[in-house]
Design an enzyme around this catalytic site. Sequence first.
Site, mmCIF file in Angstrom:
data_model
loop_
_atom_site.group_PDB
_atom_site.id
_atom_site.type_symbol
_atom_site.label_atom_id
_atom_site.label_comp_id
_atom_site.label_asym_id
_atom_site.label_seq_id
_atom_site.Cartn_x
_atom_site.Cartn_y
_atom_site.Cartn_z
ATOM 1 N N HIS A 194 54.761 134.577 -87.366
ATOM 2 C CA HIS A 194 55.353 133.523 -86.541
ATOM 3 C C HIS A 194 56.561 133.999 -85.771
ATOM 4 O O HIS A 194 56.808 133.585 -84.645
ATOM 5 C CB HIS A 194 55.717 132.333 -87.430
ATOM 6 N N ARG A 205 41.714 133.965 -73.645
ATOM 7 C CA ARG A 205 41.289 134.399 -74.984
ATOM 8 C C ARG A 205 41.412 133.205 -75.935
ATOM 9 O O ARG A 205 42.475 132.953 -76.492
ATOM 10 C CB ARG A 205 42.171 135.546 -75.474
ATOM 11 N N ARG A 245 36.727 132.574 -72.451
ATOM 12 C CA ARG A 245 35.881 133.441 -73.278
ATOM 13 C C ARG A 245 35.723 132.772 -74.630
ATOM 14 O O ARG A 245 36.711 132.332 -75.228
ATOM 15 C CB ARG A 245 36.533 134.800 -73.449
ATOM 16 N N GLU A 281 31.123 145.110 -72.638
ATOM 17 C CA GLU A 281 32.013 145.853 -73.531
ATOM 18 C C GLU A 281 31.264 146.886 -74.370
ATOM 19 O O GLU A 281 31.879 147.763 -74.969
ATOM 20 C CB GLU A 281 32.730 144.882 -74.487
ATOM 21 N N ASP A 319 37.470 147.527 -74.989
ATOM 22 C CA ASP A 319 36.394 147.789 -75.940
ATOM 23 C C ASP A 319 35.371 148.770 -75.383
ATOM 24 O O ASP A 319 34.886 149.639 -76.103
ATOM 25 C CB ASP A 319 35.721 146.478 -76.357
ATOM 26 N N CYS A 377 38.778 142.953 -66.998
ATOM 27 C CA CYS A 377 39.907 142.236 -67.600
ATOM 28 C C CYS A 377 40.546 142.996 -68.761
ATOM 29 O O CYS A 377 41.333 142.447 -69.513
ATOM 30 C CB CYS A 377 39.480 140.839 -68.045
HETATM 31 C C1 PEP Z 1 38.574 144.188 -73.647
HETATM 32 O O1 PEP Z 1 37.958 144.580 -74.634
HETATM 33 O O2 PEP Z 1 38.859 144.917 -72.679
HETATM 34 C C2 PEP Z 1 39.022 142.791 -73.573
HETATM 35 C C3 PEP Z 1 39.580 142.301 -72.492
HETATM 36 O O3 PEP Z 1 38.905 142.048 -74.705
HETATM 37 P P1 PEP Z 1 39.955 142.134 -75.914
HETATM 38 O O4 PEP Z 1 41.071 143.035 -75.492
HETATM 39 O O5 PEP Z 1 40.394 140.742 -76.154
HETATM 40 O O6 PEP Z 1 39.106 142.706 -76.990
HETATM 41 MG MG MG Z 2 37.182 143.121 -76.034
#
Ligand code: PEP
Ligand code: MG
Length: 735
Positions: free
Chosen positions: A349, A456, A492, A591, A615, A662
Amino acid sequence: MAAPLEPQEKLDQIVQVIANNMVAEVCSIYVARAGDILELFATIGLNPEAVHKTNLRVGEGLVGEIAARGAPLNLADAQSHPNFAYRPETGEEIYHSLLGVPVIRAGRVLGVLAVQNVTRRTYTEEEVEALHVVAMVLAELVGSGALIDPDEVHRGTFAQGHPPKIDGLALSDGIAIGRVVLHEPRLEVTHLIADDEDAELSRLEAALEDLRISLDRMFESADLSLDDEHFEVLETYRMFARDRGWVEKIAGSIRGGLTAEAAVQRVQVENKIRMERVNDPYLRERLSDLDDLANRLIRHLMGLDEDLEELLPGEMIVVARNLGPAELLDYHQADLRGLVLAEGSPNGHVAIIARAMGIPVIGQVEGIVGLVDPGDRIIVDSGTSQVFLLPTEDIVAFYEEAIVAQERRKRAYVKHRQLPSVTKDGVDISLRINAGLVADLPQLDETGADGIGLFRTEFQFMVGATFPRLSAQRDLYARVIDAAGDRPVIFRTLDIGSDKDVPFLDRPREDNPALGWRAIRMGLDRPALLRYQLRALLAAAEDKPLHIMFPMVTEAQEFVTARSILDRELKRHARMDRNPPSDLQVGAMMEVPALIWQLDRFLPLIDFMSIGSNDLMQYLFATDRGNTILAGRYDVLSPSALTVLKQIIQKADAAGVPLSLCGEAAGKPLEAMALVGLGLRTLSMPPAAVGPVKEMIRTVDTGKLQNYLESLIGGLDHSLRAKLTDFARDHGVDV
Ligand code: PEP
Ligand code: MG
């Protein structure tokens, strides 16, 4: 070391063993004490009467020099060394040669281990090495606090050659320079036994009332732009102060004969023991909130609740083992520059609140509390996840400039936010932000971004105390849609698993969680979870455009199944006489590499796609994205990674499917430049990156860049970073 002996006896044996093995007449151990003093703790060969009496200042004599330099001395004729200090009480003058090594732990000199011989001899490399090994073991003994008070440990000078910077984990972004404020000097409860039980019970009652009032006051005056989520965190905390179970336990200890403060401490100790055993991160956070409250209560009982603000210097960096969210709010916000924690986790927190306050935080900085003194100059840098202790003037000057530049750029970006995101040769690039909490929403206007390219949704699940109800999910999504107005928001669906843990969901232990049960895999196996979320999204977006994106899709069939769950929810929504979204777009994240080879069949199924480069690179290079040992080993700007990205871009273009990226790469100007050069026209990034990336966009010529990239991408380079940096410099691109 393992012998069941008292610490002092161990030292006495160690000097004996070393002297015997090295055939030295003298072996001595000095321990660094407060005030930069080295105290003789054990010796063979010197006058035993001198033990615990002989003190050298750090820097004084040969032993002092070893400590000051943090480096060994190996002298055949010690007495001819200019720094030789004669100490009559030790009977030292008859020895000629000396070998001494510093006892070092976590970069601090804790003492010196030395041997001496009558003859003029030079000690061998093996002997030096052997002494180092013993010194290392000694460091653990001293560091454990078995020989001297733990508060005194580590207070020695830094060993030369050990750069006084320590690695941690960045929990909240930013750079700060300030002076150390050690949080909560330990509370010493000396009055333990009480005669008058009733009097103690009423003292407890009064202190609890004071505590509650001061918490109420603190929360009311908190100058925070806290959203509901953050407020809930603080509210939970305030409720603890009213927890009957806790108060009853303390009262029970008072009835057992303790004073009120001793009783609070007793319950606190019990709580701490529980804390050690608990693995569940959520419960640990709750127990540490209780620990925080107990300290506060003791302060009230001891009449120590003075105004913290008056005691603190202007630019403070708070250093603590751990901190409760309310404790952070105790510090005057205008003076608070940063926070360093020995513990702490991204989901803690205190980290969440610090992010809302815009205070940089480095957590998991091992031993930090013992390494600093109040008032020490210290630098916090989330970019490198490091803390600099007692930085040199050069380092301070460097960081001062960095802070000025950062502020200047921030101001410049604010001015530029209305400028269009168009390249020099007139290509429109859409810049969007990644978000996850209500607190991120004002960033849409502040950055001038044209949408949320990645929302997210798991963040709501990660920061909440319990599983978010359908209504809480719906309300959040509705607020996000409202705040975005005409700008698109890509929601997402839950991407739980791997490094993103949710405390209230029981997940199996996995050897390779990044390759494990996460994201859409979990959603398909636990369809109720996914269904509820989709239901909440549909409820929030009646008559409004809605973009839904599924994460970690590995094969087309997974998308088909997820889409069918959405279609069922759409039917249900209609059955309840609810209006559908005015425009529903359903997409997926790219990903997992396997999907690349299915793109021809996959792309016709989807309305849009977003590359999750974090990812995708992790799986492409078989490199855990969170593994610091491998960080920087492979580069998204390598020919192989860029070739893969190019293929994805070409396929999406050919299929007419809108594509964005992203991952973190989109938020770094140089990387973003390469992505634009490959043909990407939509990038989504952390809000702070929009300004710098827009600068880059407005100064780049995509035509020239594209040609240059084409010429490089087939090469053998490990990375094109240097060449792209040169290109940017030669063509005046602001990266
Ligand atoms: C990614 O994997 O690039 C992505 C945007 O998702 P996260 O970072 O939330 O896994
Ligand atoms: Mg990801």
